[in-house]
Design a protein around this motif. Sequence first.
Motif, PDB file in Angstrom:
ATOM      1  N   GLY A   1     -79.716  68.145  -1.845  1.00 29.27           N
ATOM      2  CA  GLY A   1     -80.926  67.808  -1.103  1.00 29.27           C
ATOM      3  C   GLY A   1     -81.989  67.158  -1.959  1.00 29.27           C
ATOM      4  N   LEU A   2     -82.001  67.447  -3.253  1.00 27.99           N
ATOM      5  CA  LEU A   2     -82.989  66.852  -4.154  1.00 27.99           C
ATOM      6  C   LEU A   2     -82.840  65.338  -4.249  1.00 27.99           C
ATOM      7  N   GLU A   3     -81.677  64.824  -3.858  1.00 27.40           N
ATOM      8  CA  GLU A   3     -81.421  63.387  -3.921  1.00 27.40           C
ATOM      9  C   GLU A   3     -81.339  62.758  -2.542  1.00 27.40           C
ATOM     10  N   ASP A   4     -81.660  63.525  -1.510  1.00 36.92           N
ATOM     11  CA  ASP A   4     -81.596  62.990  -0.149  1.00 36.92           C
ATOM     12  C   ASP A   4     -82.601  61.850   0.035  1.00 36.92           C
ATOM     13  N   SER A   5     -82.282  60.917   0.916  1.00 33.33           N
ATOM     14  CA  SER A   5     -83.178  59.769   1.149  1.00 33.33           C
ATOM     15  C   SER A   5     -84.447  60.172   1.890  1.00 33.33           C
TER      16      SER A   5
ATOM     17  N   PHE B   1     -96.091  64.660  -3.354  1.00 34.92           N
ATOM     18  CA  PHE B   1     -95.990  66.069  -2.961  1.00 34.92           C
ATOM     19  C   PHE B   1     -94.628  66.661  -3.328  1.00 34.92           C
ATOM     20  N   VAL B   2     -93.602  65.842  -3.307  1.00 29.96           N
ATOM     21  CA  VAL B   2     -92.288  66.330  -3.727  1.00 29.96           C
ATOM     22  C   VAL B   2     -92.291  66.564  -5.239  1.00 29.96           C
ATOM     23  N   ARG B   3     -92.899  65.642  -5.989  1.00 32.91           N
ATOM     24  CA  ARG B   3     -92.991  65.834  -7.444  1.00 32.91           C
ATOM     25  C   ARG B   3     -93.723  67.127  -7.766  1.00 32.91           C
ATOM     26  N   ASP B   4     -94.785  67.401  -7.021  1.00 33.74           N
ATOM     27  CA  ASP B   4     -95.537  68.630  -7.266  1.00 33.74           C
ATOM     28  C   ASP B   4     -94.687  69.862  -6.982  1.00 33.74           C
ATOM     29  N   MET B   5     -93.843  69.780  -5.971  1.00 33.04           N
ATOM     30  CA  MET B   5     -92.948  70.898  -5.671  1.00 33.04           C
ATOM     31  C   MET B   5     -91.882  71.041  -6.751  1.00 33.04           C
ATOM     32  N   LEU B   6     -91.424  69.927  -7.290  1.00 39.72           N
ATOM     33  CA  LEU B   6     -90.463  69.980  -8.396  1.00 39.72           C
ATOM     34  C   LEU B   6     -91.091  70.675  -9.601  1.00 39.72           C
ATOM     35  N   THR B   7     -92.345  70.346  -9.877  1.00 41.71           N
ATOM     36  CA  THR B   7     -93.059  70.999 -10.974  1.00 41.71           C
ATOM     37  C   THR B   7     -93.176  72.498 -10.720  1.00 41.71           C
TER      38      THR B   7
ATOM     39  N   GLY C   1     -66.492  75.172 -14.549  1.00 42.06           N
ATOM     40  CA  GLY C   1     -66.184  76.580 -14.685  1.00 42.06           C
ATOM     41  C   GLY C   1     -67.287  77.491 -14.193  1.00 42.06           C
ATOM     42  N   GLN C   2     -68.444  76.914 -13.789  1.00 34.20           N
ATOM     43  CA  GLN C   2     -69.525  77.722 -13.260  1.00 34.20           C
ATOM     44  C   GLN C   2     -69.640  77.447 -11.762  1.00 34.20           C
ATOM     45  N   GLU C   3     -69.661  78.474 -11.005  1.00 32.45           N
ATOM     46  CA  GLU C   3     -69.653  78.318  -9.561  1.00 32.45           C
ATOM     47  C   GLU C   3     -71.036  78.559  -8.966  1.00 32.45           C
ATOM     48  N   LEU C   4     -71.359  77.717  -7.973  1.00 33.97           N
ATOM     49  CA  LEU C   4     -72.589  77.868  -7.220  1.00 33.97           C
ATOM     50  C   LEU C   4     -72.244  78.137  -5.771  1.00 33.97           C
ATOM     51  N   ASP C   5     -73.032  78.983  -5.118  1.00 36.04           N
ATOM     52  CA  ASP C   5     -72.773  79.209  -3.713  1.00 36.04           C
ATOM     53  C   ASP C   5     -73.179  77.968  -2.925  1.00 36.04           C
ATOM     54  N   THR C   6     -72.761  77.894  -1.675  1.00 42.77           N
ATOM     55  CA  THR C   6     -72.971  76.686  -0.880  1.00 42.77           C
ATOM     56  C   THR C   6     -74.447  76.382  -0.678  1.00 42.77           C
ATOM     57  N   GLY C   7     -75.289  77.418  -0.610  1.00 43.52           N
ATOM     58  CA  GLY C   7     -76.725  77.185  -0.458  1.00 43.52           C
ATOM     59  C   GLY C   7     -77.295  76.449  -1.657  1.00 43.52           C
TER      60      GLY C   7
ATOM     61  N   ALA D   1     -86.475  71.336  -3.095  1.00 41.29           N
ATOM     62  CA  ALA D   1     -87.235  71.781  -4.265  1.00 41.29           C
ATOM     63  C   ALA D   1     -87.817  73.175  -4.031  1.00 41.29           C
ATOM     64  N   LEU D   2     -88.284  73.422  -2.820  1.00 39.50           N
ATOM     65  CA  LEU D   2     -88.801  74.744  -2.476  1.00 39.50           C
ATOM     66  C   LEU D   2     -87.705  75.796  -2.597  1.00 39.50           C
ATOM     67  N   ALA D   3     -86.522  75.466  -2.116  1.00 38.57           N
ATOM     68  CA  ALA D   3     -85.401  76.403  -2.173  1.00 38.57           C
ATOM     69  C   ALA D   3     -85.016  76.703  -3.620  1.00 38.57           C
ATOM     70  N   VAL D   4     -84.997  75.664  -4.452  1.00 37.53           N
ATOM     71  CA  VAL D   4     -84.618  75.848  -5.852  1.00 37.53           C
ATOM     72  C   VAL D   4     -85.656  76.702  -6.587  1.00 37.53           C
ATOM     73  N   GLY D   5     -86.920  76.519  -6.261  1.00 33.73           N
ATOM     74  CA  GLY D   5     -87.948  77.327  -6.889  1.00 33.73           C
ATOM     75  C   GLY D   5     -87.976  78.755  -6.380  1.00 33.73           C
TER      76      GLY D   5
END
Length: 233
Positions: free
Chosen positions: A26-30, A65-71, A13-19, A39-43
């Motif tokens: 992308g957070l789960e991409d290989s 470095f990805v973990r640091d961006m997640l933080t 019931g909650q909608e997110l835009d395509t971005g 992670a940068l986009a989400v932050g």
Amino acid sequence: MVSVTIAEEGQQGQELDTGAVRALQGLEDSRSSVRMRAALAVGTAPDPRFVDKLVERCAVEPEFFVRDMLTWALTRHPVSLTLPLLLREVGSERAQARSQALHTLSKIGDRRAWPTITRALLSDSDDEVARSAWRTAVVLVPEGEESGLATVLATQLGRGERETQLSLSRALVALGEVVLPVLRDATTAPDRQVRTHALATERLLHDPDAGFEFAVEEAKRVVALGGDGQEGR
């Protein structure tokens, strides 16, 4: 605006835009570069609906470095949302989940998390968890409790390899002069490595520019000569 519903993320019931959808996927991409950008986009565009996924990814993300961006992305969200989830993760059976949650708590700096920094965490069998706990404890320790923290940290002197010992020395030095009594007690410990580490840490406290390697080598010489480094004090 084009939008979709992400039912599988518990957001019925909650909608997110395509971005936003692309960022979450992308957070789960290989590819680590894609995860980093996500992670940068989400932050950059915080949204409460991202928080669960960010915390979840911290526990399993293999790249530092990805973990640091997640933080960083988590620090961009309200503490009222992130703190309860991070405190839960500190009790996780997964070492990386504990370590990264502690690291994130140190960046948030909210002292309501202090009761979570237990003796068990400060002496965790996993070096990365322990190192994160030491750094976080120094950030969160309430005024007046530094001496008690120093006493617990001193029980870890002599532990591990160079990086682990350096982390502990930095944590102790960050507490300031209050650590001197426990360091001086440790210079008379039966364990040679504990004595060496205590002396090196005390040297760094008095001379931060000395460098850890130099401090350790000097401490080794003192211990080899049968001293405790306290002559002339």
